[in-house]
Design an enzyme around this catalytic site. Structure first.
Site, short mmCIF file in Angstrom:
data_model
loop_
_atom_site.label_atom_id
_atom_site.label_comp_id
_atom_site.label_asym_id
_atom_site.label_seq_id
_atom_site.Cartn_x
_atom_site.Cartn_y
_atom_site.Cartn_z
N ASP A 170 1.00 -1.24 0.06
CA ASP A 170 -0.18 0.14 0.20
C ASP A 170 0.80 1.27 -0.20
O ASP A 170 0.80 2.10 0.86
CB ASP A 170 -0.84 0.17 1.08
CG ASP A 170 -1.60 -1.49 1.38
OD1 ASP A 170 -2.09 -1.94 0.57
OD2 ASP A 170 -1.76 -1.70 2.57
N GLU A 225 -11.70 0.01 -3.16
CA GLU A 225 -10.62 0.41 -1.98
C GLU A 225 -9.33 1.18 -2.93
O GLU A 225 -9.28 1.45 -3.98
CB GLU A 225 -10.12 -0.54 -1.10
CG GLU A 225 -9.35 -1.86 -1.92
CD GLU A 225 -9.04 -2.84 -0.86
OE1 GLU A 225 -9.51 -2.84 0.45
OE2 GLU A 225 -8.30 -3.74 -1.09
O1 FUB Z 1 -3.20 -3.58 3.60
C1 FUB Z 1 -4.28 -3.78 4.12
C2 FUB Z 1 -5.46 -3.40 3.00
O2 FUB Z 1 -5.43 -4.49 1.78
C3 FUB Z 1 -5.39 -2.20 2.41
O3 FUB Z 1 -6.04 -1.41 3.29
C4 FUB Z 1 -6.13 -2.17 1.27
O4 FUB Z 1 -6.23 -1.25 0.34
C5 FUB Z 1 -5.63 -3.68 0.73
O5 FUB Z 1 -4.36 -3.42 0.01
#
Ligand code: FUB
Length: 320
Positions: free
Chosen positions: A13, A223
Site C-alpha cells: 500500500d 478501495e
Molecule cells: O493492507 C491492507 C489492505 O489491503 C489495504 O487497506 C487495502 O487497500 C489492501 O491493499
C-alpha cells in the site's frame, strides 16, 4: 517486471510523496501470521509503520525505522492498514486506518516535524471518520482533502446511513443494477486533524454521465483511493478489489464528479492491489505492490515502482 524496492521486511500500500527533494514512501508493514485468509481481511494483521526514502530513482532505499506503533495509539485495537502522509504549514501528517476497540475501522492522524517521522498520534480518531485507506491531497491553493473508503473488510457498506451498522457488513455490495458504493471525500480543517463540514460521496461516472453500477466489478470502486493533479486535471485512482485492477477517473474539481477513463495496472501476483502516483524530477511514477517476494502469500507484499507517462489525451500509460 520491476524488483521489490524493499526486501528486508514486507511492505504494501505505498503512498509516495516528494518532500525535501526526496521520494518518501509511507507503506503498510506486512507481518507473518497464522490467521487464515478470509474476506474480512483478518490476515492483514499489521501493527506498526516504517517510513522509507530514496534520493534518486534506482538509488538506495533508506529505512527510517518504526515511526508509529499500535501501542502508541490509545484508540486502536488492531490492524494498522494503508496509510498516507501530507505536509502543510511546516508539519507532516500521517493518516492511518485501524480498528477501534469496538472493531470498527476509523482513521487516525499523527503529527511530526520531519517527513521521516516519528509521528505523535492524536488520542482519538479523526471525529466522524470511518472505513479505510485514507489518501490526503493538498491542492495548489493549500486546501486539503481526505479521500477514503473500502468495501468488504473495509466496512464501507456499514456506513450507508451515516451511522455504523455492523449488521450491514454482509451487504458487501448492493444489488447489480444499483449504483456502486462510492468512495468518500472530506475537506480537512486548516489544522489537518479534523473534518470541515460533511463527508461527501465522490461520484464516478461512465462516459454517459451515469454512476457505475455495483455489478460493474471491472470498473467500480473497491478501495485504495489516490488523488493527484496534472495540468489542472484531477486524477482519482483506485482498486477494483475482487477484479484486481488499478483504475482511474478524471475530473475538474477535487470533489468530483469523476469520469472513468481506464486501467493503470492489470492484476499483480496476490489478491490486493494498491498504489500511489507521484512526480519526481520531471517524470511520473506509479508505486504499487505485489506478492512476488513472498512467492504469492497474499498478506506478505512488497512495494515496487514503475515509470508512467501521459499521452496527448491525458491518458495514463505504463512506460515500457
Ligand atoms: O493492507 C491492507 C489492505 O489491503 C489495504 O487497506 C487495502 O487497500 C489492501 O491493499
Amino acid at each position: 517486471m520491476s524488483e521489490p524496492l524493499i526486501k528486508h521486511i514486507y511492505t504494501a500500500d505505498p503512498s509516495a510523496h516528494v518532500f525535501e527533494n526526496k521520494i518518501y514512501i509511507y507503506p503498510s508493514h506486512d507481518v507473518e501470521t497464522d490467521i487464515q485468509d478470509n474476506d474480512n481481511g483478518d490476515q492483514y494483521a499489521m501493527n506498526d509503520y516504517h517510513v522509507f526514502s530514496l534520493d534518486k530513482v534506482g538509488g538506495e532505499v533508506t529505512d527510517h525505522g518504526v515511526v508509529l506503533a499500535q501501542a502508541d495509539v490509545p484508540w486502536v485495537s488492531k490492524q494498522l492498514w494503508a496509510p498516507d502522509a501530507a505536509f502543510k504549514d511546516g508539519k507532516y501528517y500521517l493518516y492511518f486506518p485501524a480498528r477501534d476497540k469496538e472493531g470498527a475501522f476509523r482513521i487516525g492522524v499523527a503529527v511530526g516535524d520531519s517527513p521521516q517521522g516519528p509521528f505523535q498520534p492524536d488520542p482519538e480518531p479523526i471525529p466522524g471518520s470511518y472505513s479505510i485507506d485514507p489518501a490526503c491531497f493538498v491542492d495548489d491553493d493549500g486546501k486539503a482533502y481526505l479521500y477514503f473508503g473500502g468495501i468488504w473488510g473495509g466496512q464501507l457498506q456499514c456506513w450507508t446511513t451515516g451511522k455504523y451498522d455492523a449488521k450491514a457488513y454482509s451487504n458487501m455490495e448492493a444489488s447489480g443494477d444499483s449504483p456502486a458504493l462510492l468512495p468518500r471525500v472530506a475537506v480537512l480543517e486548516d489544522g489537518m486533524r479534523t473534518i470541515n463540514g460533511d463527508i461527501k460521496e465522490l461520484a464516478i461516472l461512465d462516459v454517459d454521465g451515469k454512476l457505475l453500477h455495483s455489478s460493474d466489478h471491472d470498473r467500480r470502486f473497491f478501495e485504495a483511493a489516490w488523488m493527484h493533479k496534472k495540468d489542472g486535471t484531477y486524477y482519482f485512482s483506485y482498486s477494483t478489489g475482487d477484479t484486481h485492477y488499478l483504475c482511474y477517473a478524471t475530473g475538474d474539481s477535487p470533489l468530483g464528479p469523476f469520469t472513468y477513463r481506464g486501467r493503470i495496472l492489470e492484476p499483480v501476483l496476490g489478491w490486493t492491489t494498491h498504489h500511489s502516483i507521484v512526480e519526481f524530477q520531471g517524470k511520473w511514477y506509479l508505486f504499487y505492490h505485489d506478492c512476488s517476494l513472498s512467492g504469492g502469500v497474499n498478506h506478505l507484499r512488497s512495494v515496487k515502482m514503475r515509470e508512467i507517462y501521459y499521452n496527448d489525451s491525458g491518458e495514463i500509460k505504463l512506460s515500457p
